[in-house]
Design an enzyme around this catalytic site. Structure first.
Site, PDB file in Angstrom:
ATOM      1  N   HIS A 145      -3.076   6.345  15.402  1.00  0.00           N
ATOM      2  CA  HIS A 145      -2.370   6.286  14.108  1.00  0.00           C
ATOM      3  C   HIS A 145      -3.057   7.180  13.067  1.00  0.00           C
ATOM      4  O   HIS A 145      -3.009   6.900  11.876  1.00  0.00           O
ATOM      5  CB  HIS A 145      -2.286   4.863  13.561  1.00  0.00           C
ATOM      6  CG  HIS A 145      -1.848   3.854  14.577  1.00  0.00           C
ATOM      7  ND1 HIS A 145      -0.531   3.545  14.798  1.00  0.00           N
ATOM      8  CD2 HIS A 145      -2.574   3.117  15.460  1.00  0.00           C
ATOM      9  CE1 HIS A 145      -0.452   2.632  15.764  1.00  0.00           C
ATOM     10  NE2 HIS A 145      -1.673   2.365  16.186  1.00  0.00           N
ATOM     11  N   SER A 166      -5.369  34.806   1.961  1.00  0.00           N
ATOM     12  CA  SER A 166      -4.264  34.607   1.037  1.00  0.00           C
ATOM     13  C   SER A 166      -4.137  35.824   0.139  1.00  0.00           C
ATOM     14  O   SER A 166      -5.116  36.536  -0.096  1.00  0.00           O
ATOM     15  CB  SER A 166      -4.544  33.364   0.203  1.00  0.00           C
ATOM     16  OG  SER A 166      -3.866  33.420  -1.026  1.00  0.00           O
ATOM     17  N   LYS A 182      -9.314  31.390   0.562  1.00  0.00           N
ATOM     18  CA  LYS A 182      -8.537  30.869   1.696  1.00  0.00           C
ATOM     19  C   LYS A 182      -8.855  31.551   3.033  1.00  0.00           C
ATOM     20  O   LYS A 182      -9.099  32.742   3.107  1.00  0.00           O
ATOM     21  CB  LYS A 182      -7.034  31.040   1.430  1.00  0.00           C
ATOM     22  CG  LYS A 182      -6.471  30.137   0.369  1.00  0.00           C
ATOM     23  CD  LYS A 182      -6.567  28.663   0.693  1.00  0.00           C
ATOM     24  CE  LYS A 182      -5.544  28.261   1.736  1.00  0.00           C
ATOM     25  NZ  LYS A 182      -4.168  28.357   1.243  1.00  0.00           N
ATOM     26  N   GLU A 217      -0.388  27.720  13.262  1.00  0.00           N
ATOM     27  CA  GLU A 217       0.852  27.307  12.580  1.00  0.00           C
ATOM     28  C   GLU A 217       2.075  27.976  13.208  1.00  0.00           C
ATOM     29  O   GLU A 217       3.115  27.343  13.409  1.00  0.00           O
ATOM     30  CB  GLU A 217       0.772  27.652  11.091  1.00  0.00           C
ATOM     31  CG  GLU A 217      -0.242  26.792  10.348  1.00  0.00           C
ATOM     32  CD  GLU A 217      -0.511  27.325   8.956  1.00  0.00           C
ATOM     33  OE1 GLU A 217       0.423  27.424   8.151  1.00  0.00           O
ATOM     34  OE2 GLU A 217      -1.674  27.665   8.671  1.00  0.00           O
TER      35      GLU A 217
END
Ligand code: ARG
Length: 460
Positions: A157, A278, A284, A291
């Site tokens: 979970h 970025s 970043k 992804e």
């Protein structure tokens, strides 16, 4: 526009847009090698059975070989004015060798030809994906062996559940990808029957030898029913489904990678070669490859539904709808191959922050099960031990303590079976080391799993 194969029957040329709509050459040109190999086997069989003369078959075969070489070298490109790769190659053959070229299509239809080509192509594609999966699995085994003792929180979970080893987590993925290889190989084995000689749908009046062509092209046998031979595409669905599962597994792993390299986790750091920055935020470092893999899984799943939907209403035998099979199944193969080509080195080069993994496991009550097991070993029934430790945890949380920082008198409030040796029982290294049950998280078990997977890989 080139003259159509069916020009004799028609008095008008095909409308230009309809012609483009009808054509599949941009997609099926990638099957030129398989198309030519199939034609060579067919021509040899036509000669052995006396359907064409040996001299004509020789001319056909050497013409086909020269087209193969020229397409390989780039000297000859597929002509997009042709409807499909089959039409283009036959036309080019006749241009090169003259009349004999017109005999190649004896006892054959584009329907059995395309059914053959796609099987041959997907057989090659499946074996490429299997090789890429083998590389990925071997990287996972290497990482698991190197990090067999690294402790991290195991989750259920998305809540810290029990301490596990990082190697154990990675071996779980190795087994998933091993099953993916099994599924691809199973589908490829079932697909390995030869449709050539099915003709348009009903077989042929010529005395062909379907066993010869099946053997020559590496098939186990000719398919038993010519209608099935030209209209079956269930192998495309099976392979697309196996590829969807490869992507699903890659996507789940990607999701973990994305979490693990967030600053909240910092369990791993991806190599700069597999990260992006970025355009505005200088700090970043983004896990774009993971992804994209997660994102592209949607396309691959979409392709599976495309194929199932395309097939579900088709009466026997060939229908032009089936031309849509290639775009979907090729896209699944291309996407999976790209994803594996990027993900495997991304994993091989990532840095593992074992201190952060361990620190995350040390905070909280991740060893509460071990504490309950301790009482159970001292004779308390597990259910009662579970309750006592539950109350202890609730108490320690109120007190702002953990199982490690609690003193023995805290423990004894909930059971007088607790002794000083409880601290050893809840020590994280001990917690994982003791999980030696078959398939468990102990370093010893993880090393066994890696050895097992490596030996199975060798057998594949
Ligand atoms: N381009 C077609 C396909 O991919 C080849 C078979 C065409 N056959 C036909 N009868 N129109 O399905």
């Amino acid at each position: 526009m080139n003259e159509k194969l069916w020009a004799g029957r028609f008095s008008k040329a095909l409308d230009e847009n309809a012609n483009d709509y009808n054509a599949s050459i941009r997609l099926d040109k990638r099957m030129y090698r398989q198309d030519i190999k199939g034609s060579i086997a067919h021509a040899a069989m036509l000669s052995h059975t006396g359907i064409v003369s040996p001299a004509e078959a020789d001319a056909i075969i050497s013409g086909l070989k020269s087209i193969y070489a020229d397409m390989d070298s780039g000297a000859l490109a597929a002509d997009f004015a042709c409807e499909d790769i089959h039409t283009f190659i036959e036309q080019e053959l006749t241009r090169r060798i003259g009349e004999a070229g017109k005999r190649l299509h004896t006892a054959r239809s584009r329907n059995d030809q395309v059914a053959l080509d796609i099987r041959l192509t997907l057989r090659d594609e499946a074996s490429e994906v299997v090789s890429l999966l083998k590389e990925l699995i071997s990287v996972l085994c290497t990482l698991s062996e190197a990090h067999a003792e690294v402790i991290m929180p195991g989750y259920t979970h998305m809540q810290r559940a029990q301490p596990i080893t990082f190697g154990h987590q990675l071996m779980a993925y190795a087994y998933m990808f091993l099953r993916d290889i099994g599924r691809l190989n199973d589908a490829a084995r079932r697909m390995n029957v030869c449709p050539l000689g099915s003709g348009a749908l009903a077989g042929t009046t010529f005395p062909i030898d379907r066993f010869e062509t099946a053997r020559a092209l590496g098939f186990d046998a000719p398919c038993e029913n010519s209608l099935d031979g030209v209209s079956d595409r269930d192998f495309c669905v099976e392979l697309a489904c196996a590829l969807s599962l490869v992507m699903t597994h890659l996507s789940r792993l990607s999701e973990e990678i994305i979490l693990w390299c967030s600053w909240e986790f910092r369990f791993i750091e991806l190599d700069d070669a597999y990260s992006t920055g970025s355009s505005i935020m200088p700090q970043k470092k983004n896990p774009d490859m993971a992804e994209l893999t997660r994102g592209k899984t949607g396309r691959v799943n979409g392709n599976l539904i495309t194929l199932l939907t395309m097939l579900k209403g088709l009466p026997l035998a060939y229908n032009k709808d089936m031309q849509e099979d290639k775009e979907a199944v090729f896209d699944s193969f291309d996407t999976v191959k790209l994803a594996l080509t990027v993900c495997t080195p991304m994993l091989a080069t990532m840095r593992i922050n074992s201190d952060n993994m361990r620190a995350a496991a040390a905070k909280g009550f991740i060893n509460a099960t071990d504490c309950a097991d301790y009482l159970t070993r001292k004779g308390l029934p597990f259910r009662s031990a579970y309750k006592a430790v539950g109350e202890l945890v609730a108490y320690l949380m109120r007190e702002g303590k953990t199982l490690e920082s609690a003193v023995i008198s805290d423990y004894r409030k909930f059971s007088d079976l607790f002794d000083e040796d409880v601290y050893e029982a809840i020590n994280l290294d001990e917690c994982v080391k003791k999980r030696i049950s078959f398939g468990g998280t102990s370093p010893e078990s993880v090393r066994k799993q890696a050895a097992d997977v490596r030996s199975r890989l060798k057998e594949l």
